[in-house]
Each structure stands twice: as C-alpha cells, then as structure tokens.
Write an enzyme that holds these catalytic residues in place. Structure first.
Site: not given
Lengths: 371, 371
Positions: A93-94, A147, A191, A218, A268, A306, A308, A311, A337
């Site tokens: 990320d910038s 940005d 933006q 944004g 993300d 689940c 994982c 679990c 999890h």
C-alpha cells in the site's frame, strides 16, 4: 501497461468473475483476499501457517516500513520478499491512508505530502515520485499510487480537489515509474468519495493514464451502505473489464459478496485478524465473543463446519480460557480460525462463480450476516 | 509404587544415565526437559509446534489452573489432556512454589496452607489431600506432592521445620493417594535447602514412603553455585538409583549438563520461553540480545548450526524488526528457536550418554556458557 490479468470465468447473472493476476512472484486467483501484514508479518501468524491457510498474497504497508526499519535496511537485505522471507506475491500500500489516519499535522501540497512521523515527530516530505521509489526498493509485486485520501463526510468541493490532486500525482507517478524497466505492477487508486461525478472523473483520469489495475479508495469508511453499494455498482459500468479491480479496506462478508457481484476482484481488510485478537470469531452460524461466560464449559469447537486447526483440535472452553489468561496462543488460534474463515469464503466464491451458482452462494452469505 | 522407570544406558565416568519413564500417556526418554505451560499452553507456541520441536511432555501448574478456569471446569471437560487437547504426558506441579512466590499473606499450618488468591484476594485453604485431589481431577501423568518451599537464604532452624512439615504432608498425601486406584504417578519433593543434614533427612523420609520419583525442590534460587552443585552431587549418593530424579526449575545449560552427570533425569524451566519473549536468544555461539542495533542489517540466521524453523527461514535483521515492532510473531519465532535449542541439547545429552561421549559433550557446553 502489462498484460497481467486474465478472466477465467463469469457469473451469468452478475458481473462477478474469476481471473488470474500474474505477478513477478506468482499468480493470484481472483476474487482474492489479501491478509494485512503492515509490518511484514501477519499479527499472530507465521508465514508457514498463512500459506497453509491458503493465502495467495499479503499486503504490506509502505508507510510503516518506510519509518521502520527504513527502506535502506530492506533494500540492503534484498528487498521485501527476501527481508521477510515470503516468496509469494506482495502488494504494498502506498501509505496515503496511513499518512492521514496516523500522522498528526498533515499538509497536502501540490508537490506531495508533508507529515509528522507518528513515532518520533520527525517532519517528512514525500512526493508521488518518492512513493514510487520506496515501493521500487521494496520490490513488491503490486505497487499502489500515492493518493489523496479524504475522510467521510467531506464536501463535494473538497472531494473535487482531492480527485484533481490524485490525478496529478498519478500522472507524475506513472511518468516516473516508466523511466525504469520493472516487472512490478502499478495500480491506480480512484478517489471521489460518494459523489458519482467526482468518482467517475477520477476513474476516467486514471484510465487515460492506463494502469495495471484500479483500486477504489475512500470507501467503506462510514458512508451509508446504500450509497456505498451505489458507487461500487456504478464504477462497474465504467472500469475497463480487462483490468483487475481492488476495493480497499472493505471486510464485511456481505459487502464482499455483493461487490464481487459488481465486478470487484481483490480485497484487503484487518477485520479477520484484528477481531481475532479481540476475541471476536466468525463462524458459519454468526459471531462468537469468546470471552462470554457461557462458553466456560462449552466443549464444542467454534464452528462445527470448519476444518481449521483451531476447530479441529480445541473447544470453546479452552479458547475462552486462553483469551481470559491473555495467552499469546489465544491470538494465534483465533487468527488461524478467522483467516481460515475468510480465505475459505474466497475459495467458495471462486468455486461458485465457476460452477454458476454464485447467486445462491451470495444470498446465503447475506442471509447469515443479516441474522 | 509402580515400576515406571527403566535405565537404558549409563555414562562410564559419571552418574549420567539415559532411561524411559512410562506414563499413562506414553513414554518419556530421559534426561528430558519439560517446557512450562503453566496455564495449559506454552507461551507463544501451539501444541503442534511444540510436538514438532520434539517435546515429550509439558508441565502445567495446579495453582494457576485451580484458580482459573477452576478444577471443576477442567474435570467437566474430561481432564487436563482433553481440556487442552494434548495427548502426550503432562506433569502437574503441586503449586507449593507458586503459593509462596505469587500469593500475599501465606500461612503455613500443620493442616495445610492458607493463602490469598493473587487474583481477587479470596482466602483459600488447601490441605495436602486437597492438592492430591486437584491433580487427580486434572488427570496429569505425574503428580507432585505439596511441599513447604522456603526462599534462599533461610536459617537451618526454619529449614528443619520445612523438612518436617514436608515429610508430614508427604505421609498424608501418600495415604490419601493410595485410597483410590490410579494410573497416575506420584513423585515426592525433597526440601532442605543447602543444609546437607536437612536435605538428607528429607530424602530419607520420602524414600521410606516410596514414591514413583524424587524431585529436588528449593534449589537454583540464588544459592552459590558451588553449594548448589555440592548438594546435588550428595543427593546422588542417597537417592535410589532405580527411580527418576527431577531437579525443579533449573535452567542454565551448564547446570543442566553438570547435574545430569550427578544422575538427574528431568528438568523444567521457564528460561527458554521467557527469554525468548524478552528477546534473549540462545545460540551455539552464545547469547544474542536481538534488540541490539548491530543486528539491524544482519542477514545471518540466529545460529548457523541450528535447524529450527526460525533459523532456516529468517535473518537477525527481520527478527530484530519484529521484536522492535512488538509483533506477536517475534515471540513465536523466538520461542521456537529457544525451545528447539533446549530440546536439541537434551537430544544430544541422550545421544552422548549412549555413545559414551558424555564427558566431552558436557565440557563443550560448559566451555561455551563460560565464554
């Protein structure tokens, strides 16, 4: 720009699609989720665990890494992949968002952004070119433009200014980026807040410059859900189909499945990891606050459905005990999890699109979250 | 008592021996190290990681678990192995040490110990029988007697009293233990500080009662090294050869190899894990304080000779970065390294005894620590 994205399947009833982003460190099947590793590590997780959960990439933060340990250190150690020992794709990320959210006394100037380090008060100036250089030295696979991020709410007047400056910086960034051959991808960030005229203008400006991918910045910062969805759906009409689209920082699963239907390919969010550390756990039956006394003697796993490690091995009672004792393993098991839960939803999103059952899958996620 | 220990090899030049302790949850090859999991988890490590480091058992703390989550909760969930999901041997400490080190206002009475919970100020009374019952409900493989722990320095007068009370409690504990059939092992703890007459008396008293194993308590708590070694070597002359011996809480590697030569079979210590979290890392070339600025650009692993996940993947520079950022993964990676270092030393101790090269191995460890 490069031919880095290929669409592999389309939903017949929406704009949802699966695809593959090709980066210098491998391919990313989309729709994809990038777990957040601001400092070059997922909080509470080793890289080996992240890989076995099925993560395809991680997101690091230029702002944090620029301040500490410093870009020179990372460069000396062979770049970000080598420094953190992660051989899969990395998106950096910038820092545009962090400068505005973490730093006091930000001055946005035409030439760049001047801000105070939130760590030691040092005054720092970064131009759009500097931000390109930082990410070039990092050697991330996907670089993001600097940005001009505005909080919600902001006036249309102010938003217009932010769009103009973001475009100006995008031009300078691109020119600077093209001066050197590089296998790295460069993505633009639009933006415009919730003002369609501004958002549309921002996207058109970026498209004219031609980037490897397009992010929506944004959004998901407090605006009403209906306006949020309205904007994302409209961007779907104007963004180039053949380029990947990235909705930054949005993490509610119902928002994710709805915006995937509007053509978004990449997400993300800190939600799964931050909530894990706070003891909020996502399950197929809704959320669990593990500190709740009712789990004291509960021998069931967090989620019967689940697969994982958490679990498969541990009861709610034990997880509550670890959380209450503030044991490090509480953060680890909860993070495993929650990230599994998120990455699994993305696996299912891709499967559903490819098997033409995306509408039902999307509805099931929305229904569960609205319960 | 049970036939739970078998000697498998002896060093020809010292009392070092290898052996096997058989417990309800499997065998422990000795000399062995028990990583400390006071609350039912190693701080910073998942069970699966602990197992792959080669740990054969873990130590949990009755005092901590009695206070929270409470023995009834653990019993309802099927005992300690089931509660924490660890199917290998578990040794439970009786809490004698914790009562004295953590609780304010301890009153030692003939009937038992009265103390204030360090958590909420509740006044609690525990008899030796209570401590047996607690560990029976836990279902640990090796149970420890309630002993009367004294700090260093203490007078011989006071030490004599502590030995007498420890013996009296040991009698009561044993009688109570034998009322019910149980596959659990019960080990005695000798006291007596550095006064050989008292220590000798304590051991003789316990031997008369016949326990499955014998621990040396109240050592390694600040007494001069020469006195410490002197006492351990003398106990070697009187303890029954055919029973396992446990030196509680001692963790310097030079002390470990020297006392193994005096016949000690089992150790536990927080040193590797606590130091890991504080950024002190053990290597074959000495200690590393990872926060030190000189590691900022150091691309070497912590230890060139180490095969742990941390050393196989990460540089000192990255580990320093994680430590400085207070990332959870700093605690995890450091703990993996330090525990691997300790468990590897124990593997080498066993190999050296079996291949009749223990003297050289011991000397190499002592020389390194004295550097």
């Amino acid at each position: 720009m490069k031919k880095s994205f290929k669409i592999t399947a389309r939903d017949l009833k929406s704009s949802a699609r699966t695809g593959v982003i090709t980066t210098p460190h491998g391919k990313i099947k989309t729709p994809a989720f990038a777990p957040v590793a601001s400092q070059g590590t997922i909080k509470g997780l080793l890289h080996s665990q992240l890989e076995s959960l099925g993560a395809q990439l991680m997101l690091v933060n230029s702002y944090h890494l620029y301040l500490r340990p410093g870009i020179e250190t990372i460069e000396k150690l062979g770049g970000i992949h080598s420094f953190i020992s992660w051989e899969k794709p990395i998106l950096s990320d910038s820092g545009g968002f962090q400068i505005h959210s973490l730093s006091p006394l930000v001055k946005v100037k035409k030439q760049g952004v001047e801000f105070t380090s939130h760590l030691d008060g040092t005054r720092i100036f970064l131009s759009p070119e500097d931000v390109i250089d930082i990410q070039r030295k990092l050697g991330s696979d996907i670089m993001m433009l600097l940005d001009y991020f505005l909080p919600f709410p902001s006036s249309e007047e102010k938003t217009k200014e932010a769009v103009e400056l973001t475009t100006y910086w995008a031009q300078r960034s691109r020119t600077h980026f093209l001066k050197q051959e590089s296998p790295q991808l460069l993505w633009g960030i639009s933006q415009g807040g919730i003002f369609w005229d501004q958002r549309n203008k921002s996207i058109e400006d970026l498209m004219e410059l031609d980037f490897d991918g397009y992010a929506l910045g944004g959004l998901g910062i407090g605006e009403p859900k209906s306006q949020f969805m309205d904007i994302v759906e409209k961007t779907n009409e104007v963004l180039p189909e053949a380029r990947p689209r990235y909705l930054m920082g949005v993490g509610y699963t119902s928002d994710i499945v709805k915006t995937v239907a509007a053509g978004v390919d990449l997400f993300d969010c800190v939600m799964p990891t931050r909530n894990a550390r706070n003891g909020t756990l996502f399950t197929s039956q809704g959320r669990i606050l593990i500190k709740n006394k009712k789990y004291e003697n509960d021998e069931r796993p967090l989620d019967d459905n689940c697969s994982c490690y958490t679990c498969q091995n541990f009861s709610r009672a034990y997880l509550r005990h670890l959380y209450e004792r503030q044991e490090i393993s509480s953060a680890i098991l909860n993070t495993i999890h929650n990230l599994y839960f998120y990455l699994d939803i993305f696996r299912k999103i891709r499967q559903a699109i490819q098997s033409h059952s995306y509408q039902q899958f999307m509805q099931s996620i929305i229904d569960k979250e609205e319960e």
